[in-house]
Design a protein around this motif. Structure first.
Motif, PDB file in Angstrom:
ATOM      1  N   LEU A 145      41.770  42.021  29.728  1.00 37.42           N
ATOM      2  CA  LEU A 145      40.807  42.486  28.730  1.00 37.42           C
ATOM      3  C   LEU A 145      39.419  42.705  29.326  1.00 37.42           C
ATOM      4  O   LEU A 145      38.694  43.613  28.914  1.00 37.42           O
ATOM      5  CB  LEU A 145      40.718  41.461  27.588  1.00 37.42           C
ATOM      6  N   LEU A 146      39.056  41.903  30.325  1.00 38.99           N
ATOM      7  CA  LEU A 146      37.699  41.941  30.860  1.00 38.99           C
ATOM      8  C   LEU A 146      37.615  42.458  32.295  1.00 38.99           C
ATOM      9  O   LEU A 146      36.514  42.747  32.764  1.00 38.99           O
ATOM     10  CB  LEU A 146      37.077  40.532  30.807  1.00 38.99           C
ATOM     11  N   GLY A 147      38.721  42.573  32.978  1.00 37.92           N
ATOM     12  CA  GLY A 147      38.660  42.984  34.385  1.00 37.92           C
ATOM     13  C   GLY A 147      40.007  43.425  34.909  1.00 37.92           C
ATOM     14  O   GLY A 147      40.676  44.249  34.314  1.00 37.92           O
ATOM     15  N   ASP A 148      40.411  42.846  36.065  1.00 42.74           N
ATOM     16  CA  ASP A 148      41.659  43.227  36.746  1.00 42.74           C
ATOM     17  C   ASP A 148      41.686  44.722  37.051  1.00 42.74           C
ATOM     18  O   ASP A 148      42.727  45.384  36.924  1.00 42.74           O
ATOM     19  CB  ASP A 148      42.882  42.843  35.908  1.00 42.74           C
ATOM     20  N   ALA A 149      40.551  45.257  37.458  1.00 46.17           N
ATOM     21  CA  ALA A 149      40.438  46.696  37.728  1.00 46.17           C
ATOM     22  C   ALA A 149      41.382  47.114  38.854  1.00 46.17           C
ATOM     23  O   ALA A 149      41.391  46.516  39.928  1.00 46.17           O
ATOM     24  CB  ALA A 149      39.003  47.052  38.101  1.00 46.17           C
ATOM     25  N   GLY A 150      42.186  48.150  38.605  1.00 46.89           N
ATOM     26  CA  GLY A 150      43.128  48.647  39.585  1.00 46.89           C
ATOM     27  C   GLY A 150      44.493  48.008  39.497  1.00 46.89           C
ATOM     28  O   GLY A 150      45.390  48.357  40.267  1.00 46.89           O
ATOM     29  N   SER A 151      44.686  47.094  38.578  1.00 50.72           N
ATOM     30  CA  SER A 151      45.965  46.393  38.430  1.00 50.72           C
ATOM     31  C   SER A 151      46.999  47.257  37.720  1.00 50.72           C
ATOM     32  O   SER A 151      46.696  48.353  37.222  1.00 50.72           O
ATOM     33  CB  SER A 151      45.752  45.111  37.619  1.00 50.72           C
ATOM     34  N   GLY A 152      48.225  46.732  37.627  1.00 49.72           N
ATOM     35  CA  GLY A 152      49.270  47.447  36.911  1.00 49.72           C
ATOM     36  C   GLY A 152      48.944  47.634  35.442  1.00 49.72           C
ATOM     37  O   GLY A 152      49.181  48.707  34.875  1.00 49.72           O
ATOM     38  N   VAL A 153      48.394  46.593  34.814  1.00 50.46           N
ATOM     39  CA  VAL A 153      48.014  46.711  33.407  1.00 50.46           C
ATOM     40  C   VAL A 153      46.875  47.713  33.251  1.00 50.46           C
ATOM     41  O   VAL A 153      46.866  48.529  32.321  1.00 50.46           O
ATOM     42  CB  VAL A 153      47.612  45.330  32.837  1.00 50.46           C
TER      43      VAL A 153
END
Length: 325
Positions: A145-153
């Motif tokens: 919701l707030l980050g994980d930029a470039g991830s699968g989600v």
């Protein structure tokens, strides 16, 4: 009796468990559903399932220690500790168990070096600096919701956004429409079969159907539902779809930027997570942009077991090398 240790890698999509001997031999493996503390539907059950499968035919009394590397544990450390302890006791284990950040296990699963850097891109995304087998600094990994930029989600969400923009008339056509439509239809399959049985016809793809499917999928199985679209984006990019290529380009840029934000440091740079360890366009772009000598992570669950060995065996380096070979 041979002393055993346990390593658990709990990610957003799956949980893997390795039981290892003090000499670095793999004695058992087990698998479960996702165990991300922040997003998995039932992380406790996933941990129990993986542990029980890995311990099949082994004596729980021989287990001296365990290391659980759980995604999301740094943001919900108390809950992670409770769930890990409950799963540990439910499997009849009496040794000590430690919770560590998942980047630490990913790094230890690729190299026996005590210090370096790791970039993970799977269901989530995070970069971290490891010093003396401890996490010294991290960038991103703030959750879907707030980050994980470039991830699968993140990639899956961008794919849905591209399709919604097309359906709204805000953007041109994209091959991602078929992928998202298939994902939506798969979730709606029971209702669609019921409608067909009553003479109903398949409804056209609309923004409302897409939005409802996304919210329903996330409610049922967590954000990993979006991450399942990442392979479709990769495939569409490989065929030259402009929207998919832009998503891959931006994802690579985000991951590289996250890594470089840690600054230079000693030791190897390890790439981990399915998006970077498989031969994807994303991985190729990230490797080209980062440059230098890069190691590919092998097995984060084995890495977690190796960390448990370092806390149990006086000289664990030979066993560590053997375990991750």
């Amino acid at each position: 009796m041979t002393t055993l240790v346990i390593g658990v890698d709990g990610g957003g999509t799956s949980t893997r468990c390795v039981v290892a001997t003090e000499s670095g031999e793999v004695a058992g493996r087990g698998y479960g559903a996702g165990a991300n503390i922040l997003s998995a539907a039932d992380p406790g059950e996933s941990l129990r399932t993986a542990l029980l499968a890995a311990l099949e035919g082994l004596s729980p009394g021989a287990v001296a220690a365990g290391v659980f590397a759980l995604a999301g544990s740094e943001s919900a450390r108390e809950r992670a500790g409770i769930l890990a302890a409950e799963a540990w006791r439910a499997c009849g284990l009496a040794g000590r168990v430690e919770i560590v950040p998942d980047p630490l296990a990913a790094f230890a699963g690729a190299t026996e070096e005590p210090s370096g850097t790791v970039l993970i891109a799977g269901t989530g995304a995070v970069a971290a600096r490891i010093t003396g087998r401890r996490l010294a600094r991290r960038a991103d990994g703030h959750g879907w919701l707030l980050g994980d930029a470039g991830s699968g989600v993140w990639i899956g969400r961008r794919a849905v956004q591209a399709v919604l923009a097309f359906l709204d008339g805000r953007a041109g056509p994209t091959a991602l429409l078929d992928a998202v439509a298939g994902h939506v239809a798969l979730r709606e399959e029971p209702d669609r079969e019921a409608a067909a049985g009553h003479g109903g016809a398949a409804a056209p793809m609309t923004t409302q159907r897409v939005v409802q499917a996304v919210h329903g999928g996330i409610a049922e199985v967590g954000p990993a539902w979006l991450g399942r679209l990442a392979p479709a984006v990769e495939a569409a990019a490989g065929e030259g779809d402009a929207a998919a290529l832009e998503i891959v380009r931006e994802a690579a840029g985000r991951l590289v930027s996250t890594t470089l934000s840690l600054g230079p440091g000693p030791g190897p740079l390890v790439l981990a997570g399915s998006l970077l360890t498989e031969p994807t366009l994303l991985a190729a772009r990230v490797r080209a942009d980062l440059g230098g000598t890069l190691l590919t992570a092998r097995d984060s669950a084995a890495g977690a077991a190796a960390l448990a060995l370092h806390g149990t065996v006086p000289d664990a380096l030979p066993a560590h090398r053997k375990l991750i070979a």
